[in-house]
Design an enzyme around this catalytic site. Structure first.
Site, PDB file in Angstrom:
ATOM      1  N   GLU A  16      12.556   2.016  13.695  1.00 46.32           N
ATOM      2  CA  GLU A  16      11.884   3.033  13.152  1.00 46.32           C
ATOM      3  C   GLU A  16      10.655   3.062  14.250  1.00 46.32           C
ATOM      4  O   GLU A  16      10.705   2.722  15.358  1.00 46.32           O
ATOM      5  CB  GLU A  16      11.316   2.888  11.580  1.00 46.32           C
ATOM      6  CG  GLU A  16      10.523   1.497  11.503  1.00 46.32           C
ATOM      7  CD  GLU A  16      10.078   1.405  10.131  1.00 46.32           C
ATOM      8  OE1 GLU A  16       9.649   2.378   9.410  1.00 46.32           O
ATOM      9  OE2 GLU A  16       9.949   0.502   9.794  1.00 46.32           O
ATOM     10  N   LYS A  73       6.392  -1.485   1.784  1.00 49.57           N
ATOM     11  CA  LYS A  73       5.190  -1.092   2.521  1.00 49.57           C
ATOM     12  C   LYS A  73       4.143  -2.254   2.295  1.00 49.57           C
ATOM     13  O   LYS A  73       3.167  -2.028   1.480  1.00 49.57           O
ATOM     14  CB  LYS A  73       4.981   0.273   1.847  1.00 49.57           C
ATOM     15  CG  LYS A  73       4.051   1.413   2.627  1.00 49.57           C
ATOM     16  CD  LYS A  73       4.235   2.533   2.437  1.00 49.57           C
ATOM     17  CE  LYS A  73       3.265   3.467   3.408  1.00 49.57           C
ATOM     18  NZ  LYS A  73       3.137   3.555   4.601  1.00 49.57           N
ATOM     19  N   LEU A  75      11.276   1.272   6.750  1.00 53.96           N
ATOM     20  CA  LEU A  75      10.393   1.820   5.562  1.00 53.96           C
ATOM     21  C   LEU A  75      11.313   3.203   5.086  1.00 53.96           C
ATOM     22  O   LEU A  75      11.417   4.066   5.996  1.00 53.96           O
ATOM     23  CB  LEU A  75       9.030   2.078   5.639  1.00 53.96           C
ATOM     24  CG  LEU A  75       8.645   2.547   4.480  1.00 53.96           C
ATOM     25  CD1 LEU A  75       8.180   1.461   3.437  1.00 53.96           C
ATOM     26  CD2 LEU A  75       6.891   3.278   4.934  1.00 53.96           C
ATOM     27  N   TYR A 105       0.780  -1.191  -0.030  1.00 53.63           N
ATOM     28  CA  TYR A 105       0.006   0.004   0.090  1.00 53.63           C
ATOM     29  C   TYR A 105       0.844   1.234   0.123  1.00 53.63           C
ATOM     30  O   TYR A 105       2.136   1.114   0.081  1.00 53.63           O
ATOM     31  CB  TYR A 105      -1.028   0.048   1.227  1.00 53.63           C
ATOM     32  CG  TYR A 105      -0.217   0.419   2.436  1.00 53.63           C
ATOM     33  CD1 TYR A 105       0.595  -0.372   3.105  1.00 53.63           C
ATOM     34  CD2 TYR A 105      -0.721   1.479   3.089  1.00 53.63           C
ATOM     35  CE1 TYR A 105       1.062  -0.127   4.449  1.00 53.63           C
ATOM     36  CE2 TYR A 105      -0.027   1.760   4.391  1.00 53.63           C
ATOM     37  CZ  TYR A 105       0.865   1.018   5.082  1.00 53.63           C
ATOM     38  OH  TYR A 105       1.436   1.295   6.081  1.00 53.63           O
TER      39      TYR A 105
END
Ligand code: PSZ
Length: 285
Positions: free
Chosen positions: A180, A146, A204, A34
């Site tokens: 992250e 993603k 990401l 996505y």
């Protein structure tokens, strides 16, 4: 209330049109990818970078789709135009299609679904900052994709929320590196240097991160260190912040129960936040 969307060639009402089947691969396997893009003043920000990342995610999961980046850009324009929204976010996902449950790739067409929502940037949160929870990164080793497999992110964000925090800062328990957050990138500043995890398979590569590290930091003279660091080191930060398409540059004023700096937005964070808003203005207004 209805939410405008798009599914495989048709504009739809997301809340009332039941279009995704039980055997959709996204539903059964989380088999898809996505993107989330933001538009300001009716214009997408950094759409090319988002679409490049989308194409890269598709390639990494070996999915071929009958849409080019130009087709996706056009659909963004149409959705924004039809919605009449000035500011907001578009979410879109590709799944590997609908087929009787079987792990192997089916010989069917992938699905594209999109939705558009009106939303404003949270200026108060960007001024005051947020508290972050510190927890283990239990995800797989392809976080550069993603993908729709967000269970590790969902569990981390819920644990953060349970602890009264806005976001979860993640670290790998084996290598003791901060990677992250649940749905944003993490940065810390120590002795004037901006630290960020290397953009490898463990994070990401955020579009907001790319704008900051590739465009803004060199332009305003902020020194960047793209290198692994431990949670202990993060706790000694002078400043910290998190970034995403929705959050832009949002200060992290508390990490794992410890106040960062003086508990207010840091000086360099403020500079980066302002420069990011300037970049938005330049591109979209
Ligand atoms: O609206 C929302 O809740 C959004 S829009 C984008 C995100 C959340 N998150 C993106 C993201 C992410 O999910 C993870 C795990 N790491 C980093 C990011 C930041 O990516 P960009 O800057 O491309 O949005």
């Amino acid at each position: 209330m209805s939410v405008l969307g798009y599914f495989d060639g048709k504009f739809i009402d997301v809340e009332n049109d039941k279009i995704i089947g039980m055997e959709d691969r996204g539903h059964q396997f989380g088999d898809g990818i996505y993107e989330a893009t933001r538009f300001y003043n009716g214009k997408c920000f950094q759409l090319k970078r988002h679409l490049d990342r989308c194409m890269s995610s598709l390639k990494k999961v070996r999915m071929t789709v009958p849409y080019t980046a130009d087709d996706l850009a056009k659909l963004h324009e149409e959705l924004i135009e039809k919605s009449g929204f000035k500011n907001g976010v578009v979410y879109f996902q590709f799944t590997r299609g609908t087929a009787p449950r079987d792990h192997h790739f089916p010989n069917v067409k992938p699905h594209l679904s999109m939705s558009i929502r009106s939303s404003e940037v949270n200026e108060q949160q960007q001024a005051e900052g947020v508290k972050c929870f510190l927890t283990e990164d239990i995800r797989w080793h392809h976080c550069d994709i993603k993908s729709l497999n967000l269970l590790g992110n969902v569990l981390a964000k819920q644990a953060a929320d349970d602890a009264g925090c806005y976001e979860a800062v993640l670290y790998r328990p084996d290598t003791k590196e901060v990677t992250e957050c649940g749905s944003s990138n993490f940065f810390m500043i120590k002795d004037g240097v901006l630290w960020s995890h290397p953009t490898n398979n463990l994070i990401l590569k955020g579009i907001t991160l790319s704008v900051l590290l590739e465009d803004i930091a060199p332009a305003i003279g902020v020194k960047v260190m793209e290198k692994e660091f431990t949670p202990e080191f993060a706790l000694t930060a002078d400043e910290a912040f998190i970034t995403s398409t929705s959050l832009e540059v949002t200060p992290c004023i508390e990490l794992g129960g410890k106040v960062i700096g003086n508990g207010k937005i840091g000086e360099i964070t403020l500079k980066l936040q302002k420069a990011y808003k300037e970049a938005v203005k330049k591109e979209c207004f």
